[in-house]
Design an enzyme around this catalytic site. Structure first.
Site, PDB file in Angstrom:
ATOM      1  N   HIS A 103     -48.496  39.410  12.590  1.00  0.00           N
ATOM      2  CA  HIS A 103     -49.095  38.371  12.978  1.00  0.00           C
ATOM      3  C   HIS A 103     -47.955  37.597  13.989  1.00  0.00           C
ATOM      4  CE1 HIS A 103     -46.299  37.248   9.601  1.00  0.00           C
ATOM      5  NE2 HIS A 103     -46.519  36.201   9.841  1.00  0.00           N
ATOM      6  N   ASP A 104     -46.807  37.923  13.790  1.00  0.00           N
ATOM      7  CA  ASP A 104     -45.742  37.204  14.384  1.00  0.00           C
ATOM      8  C   ASP A 104     -44.988  37.948  15.504  1.00  0.00           C
ATOM      9  OD1 ASP A 104     -46.129  34.356  14.113  1.00  0.00           O
ATOM     10  OD2 ASP A 104     -44.565  34.616  12.089  1.00  0.00           O
ATOM     11  N   LYS A 107     -42.820  36.922  18.608  1.00  0.00           N
ATOM     12  CA  LYS A 107     -41.878  36.070  18.483  1.00  0.00           C
ATOM     13  C   LYS A 107     -40.702  37.059  18.921  1.00  0.00           C
ATOM     14  CE  LYS A 107     -42.297  33.191  14.482  1.00  0.00           C
ATOM     15  NZ  LYS A 107     -41.961  32.875  13.190  1.00  0.00           N
ATOM     16  N   HIS A 132     -45.810  32.254  21.570  1.00  0.00           N
ATOM     17  CA  HIS A 132     -45.484  33.439  20.763  1.00  0.00           C
ATOM     18  C   HIS A 132     -46.962  33.940  20.340  1.00  0.00           C
ATOM     19  CE1 HIS A 132     -45.448  31.349  16.703  1.00  0.00           C
ATOM     20  NE2 HIS A 132     -45.816  32.295  16.067  1.00  0.00           N
ATOM     21  N   HIS A 158     -53.536  32.495  14.296  1.00  0.00           N
ATOM     22  CA  HIS A 158     -52.853  32.096  12.971  1.00  0.00           C
ATOM     23  C   HIS A 158     -52.389  30.664  13.129  1.00  0.00           C
ATOM     24  CE1 HIS A 158     -49.285  33.952  14.450  1.00  0.00           C
ATOM     25  NE2 HIS A 158     -48.644  33.243  13.398  1.00  0.00           N
ATOM     26  N   HIS A 159     -52.117  30.137  14.117  1.00  0.00           N
ATOM     27  CA  HIS A 159     -51.470  28.878  14.095  1.00  0.00           C
ATOM     28  C   HIS A 159     -52.425  27.882  14.697  1.00  0.00           C
ATOM     29  CE1 HIS A 159     -47.389  29.412  13.233  1.00  0.00           C
ATOM     30  NE2 HIS A 159     -47.285  30.630  14.051  1.00  0.00           N
ATOM     31  N   ASP A 187     -49.293  32.989   5.360  1.00  0.00           N
ATOM     32  CA  ASP A 187     -48.065  32.545   5.802  1.00  0.00           C
ATOM     33  C   ASP A 187     -47.216  31.367   5.510  1.00  0.00           C
ATOM     34  OD1 ASP A 187     -46.034  33.335   7.916  1.00  0.00           O
ATOM     35  OD2 ASP A 187     -47.031  32.166   9.405  1.00  0.00           O
TER      36      ASP A 187
END
Length: 255
Positions: A103-104, A107, A132, A158-159, A187
């Site tokens: 998911h990240d 980054k 990101h 997801h953000h 998260d």
């Protein structure tokens, strides 16, 4: 050559030719079947190698923000458990378990002085940080493989926030993909309950209270309700991951 010998070369009603053709067809079908299985095995191996490479890249991104990297393993198992509680099929939940750790992944492209900043971001730093999800979706690419399609989808979404104030696309409500809505809740809770470079971990009770406060604002209210109703079981999943320290292979191959 006698009339009798000539007749012996002529099949009775063509049956011998039919039998030969049938045997040849069976061999062709068997050959095609073997080729198909070999092709599928090769594609599965390529997909596995691709997944392994992306997971390692996700781990490298996570290690910029977490010394152990166990957060992304927990993300996989917790996302799967929550998906099942929400009524998703075992197959869909299993795919989410494999995709959520990425998911990240975006980054990896964020400078450390922004990613690890202990205080609030400047407007310019916020713009950088908010890139990101897009970076992550681009890294995961436009694959035809469903696993990587889901990984790109949740990395990008997801953000986003239920109320439409998230990023990068300001999606709201059910316009946010379900994968992103599930991963966002997981998260949030898991990140709150782990030590970060800029703060110590919150207790489970405090994190659950903070999650409840974001119901209908940051997060899908139904998903929050299900998480809170089954918090003890989900915390047990998290604790089991911490105790057993599963590997990437465990994450991928578990039933």
């Amino acid at each position: 050559m006698t009339r009798h010998s000539q007749q012996s070369l002529i099949p009775d009603g063509g049956n011998s030719f039919s039998e030969a053709a049938s045997q040849q067809m069976e061999r062709l079908v068997a050959d095609f079947g073997r080729m198909y299985r070999e092709r599928n095995d090769a594609l599965e191996e390529v997909a596995r190698a691709h997944h392994d490479a992306l997971f390692r890249l996700a781990m490298a991104a996570e290690l910029k923000d977490d010394d152990t990297g166990v957060h992304i393993i927990r993300m996989g198992y917790l996302s799967e458990a929550l998906a099942l509680l929400l009524g998703q099929t075992k197959e869909a939940a299993r795919m989410l378990r494999k995709a959520a750790p990425m998911h990240d992944i975006g980054k990896i492209g964020i400078p450390d002085d922004v990613l690890k900043k202990p205080g609030s971001f400047s407007p310019e730093e916020r713009v950088t940080m908010n890139q990101h999800p897009i970076m992550g979706a681009e890294l995961l690419g436009r694959s035809r493989i469903p696993l990587f399609q889901m990984a790109a989808e949740l990395a990008l979404s997801h953000h986003e926030r239920w109320d439409g104030s998230g990023y990068p696309s300001q999606l709201s409500g059910e316009a946010i993909p379900l994968s992103g809505r599930i991963v966002a809740v997981v998260d949030f809770f898991d990140a709150l309950t782990m030590d970060r470079c800029y703060r110590p971990a919150f207790s489970d009770d405090v994190a659950l209270s903070m999650l409840a406060l974001q119901r209908g604002f940051a997060f899908d209210p139904h998903i929050v309700d299900v998480f809170l109703a089954h918090a003890d079981g989900l915390i047990a999943v998290r604790d089991r991951v911490n105790q057993t320290n599963p590997t990437f292979n465990d994450l991928v191959e578990a039933d």
